[in-house]
Design an enzyme around this catalytic site. Sequence first.
Site, PDB file in Angstrom:
ATOM      1  N   ASP A  14       0.837  -1.204   0.000  1.00 55.08           N
ATOM      2  CA  ASP A  14       0.000   0.000   0.000  1.00 55.08           C
ATOM      3  C   ASP A  14       0.874   1.257   0.000  1.00 55.08           C
ATOM      4  O   ASP A  14       0.600   2.223   0.689  1.00 55.08           O
ATOM      5  CB  ASP A  14      -0.950   0.006   1.205  1.00 55.08           C
ATOM      6  CG  ASP A  14      -0.224  -0.164   2.537  1.00 55.08           C
ATOM      7  OD1 ASP A  14       1.028  -0.230   2.527  1.00 55.08           O
ATOM      8  OD2 ASP A  14      -0.893  -0.238   3.587  1.00 55.08           O
ATOM      9  N   ASP A  36       7.851  -4.827  14.068  1.00 52.17           N
ATOM     10  CA  ASP A  36       8.371  -3.458  14.004  1.00 52.17           C
ATOM     11  C   ASP A  36       8.603  -2.887  15.400  1.00 52.17           C
ATOM     12  O   ASP A  36       9.643  -2.257  15.660  1.00 52.17           O
ATOM     13  CB  ASP A  36       7.451  -2.549  13.189  1.00 52.17           C
ATOM     14  CG  ASP A  36       5.980  -2.690  13.572  1.00 52.17           C
ATOM     15  OD1 ASP A  36       5.634  -3.578  14.370  1.00 52.17           O
ATOM     16  OD2 ASP A  36       5.164  -1.894  13.051  1.00 52.17           O
TER      17      ASP A  36
END
Length: 445
Positions: A212, A288
């Site tokens: 995206d 992350d």
Amino acid sequence: MANMVLCDYRFLLVVAAVAFIYIQMRLFATQTEYADRLAAAVEEENHCTTQMRLLIDQISMQQGRIVALEEERKRREQDCAQLKALVEELEIKGLQRLTDKVQVPVAAVVIMACNRADYLERTINSVLKYQSSVALKYPVFVSQDGKHPDVKSKALSYDQLTYMQHLDSEPVETERPGEMVAYYKIARHYKWALDELFYKHNLSRVIILEDDMEIAPDFFDYFEAAAALLDKDKSIMAVSSWNDNGQKQFVHDPYALYRSNFFPGLGWMLTRSIWDELSPKWPKAYWDDWLRLKENHKGRQFIRPEVCRTYNFGEHGSSMGQFFKQYLEPIKLNDVQVDWKSMDLSYLMEEKFTKYFGDMVKKAKPVRGTDVVLKAYNIDGDVRIQYKDQPEFERIANQFGIFEEWKDGIPRTAYKGVVVFRYQTSRRVFLVGPDSLKQLGIEGA
């Protein structure tokens, strides 16, 4: 008596005649011999003259041939020089083509995908738009997690990329009740894809994108310049194209780069040596945030731009659009073609950046008290605002509208506790932590 004298006289005359005749004969013989020798000498001289003329003629012919050969040599030298130049030119072109064919990539680009075919198409088109001119330096991969048919079909419709598929049938067990299974699947997919790229495809660097994202025109030049920093400075853990505070109102300079103690993600490059360290202990989920833990980054830092080189358009996804309207949609995607090859980025090396950044902070005018936003707005030039703890930082950050979030004691984008952003104009605002000035070597400021 007279007769005896006469006889003697005649005898003498005979003797004399005989002697004369002998002498004449000898003389004649000598003359004949001399004549013969003279004739032989003349004949020899004539022969020598003839031979000499032949030699002279041969020498003249040889000289003519030498002159002709010299001219031929010169012509051949000229021809050789031309041929040599042509061969060199062909070799250069041939070697260039050969080099192009066997050129070691700067980094592979992997687009991580799952079930959003329309998003994936937009991302691939954005990447290929700028990758086509540097295709050999940046091979493109799409790694799909799962079997969504439209995603696979879309990826396979592009000849310019390599498709990989991660099929994982092992059930997911979350560690805490109510956790989203998607975060566990994403972590598994990342580990599998990076293992494939680094160990199966034997790549030295990988740039990770999600399905995206759109990229900036100078995306690839930026990462090529940053790759040199990664190789030289082992205190840099990764290079990112993202700035969490990269919204339009907080950025100004497309040339500005910073070091950060906070892992930005969202379009980032790491090396095989870093992956060798991370792969064996890769987390089950939330990879992350795991990278933002001090125990994992171990004090190493990250390079980030002021103006983002990626734009995240993924309003719908595993994070359910969290923060999209406030933080992601307003992001400024760089539209300036920066010539990174001509830029001197040595100021980003660890031994230089602390002073470089510290000088900027030191020159900024201190702002204290309440209503710091209004005060900062009314001051020309850079300003710095001290915060004493996380709650105070969050209060000030909220007033400006930047990210308030911390991870493991580090605010987003911070370097040695300092968060920098632009405010309305080109002025920088530095939010300075309680220990930041000391870490930057600034005293009495």
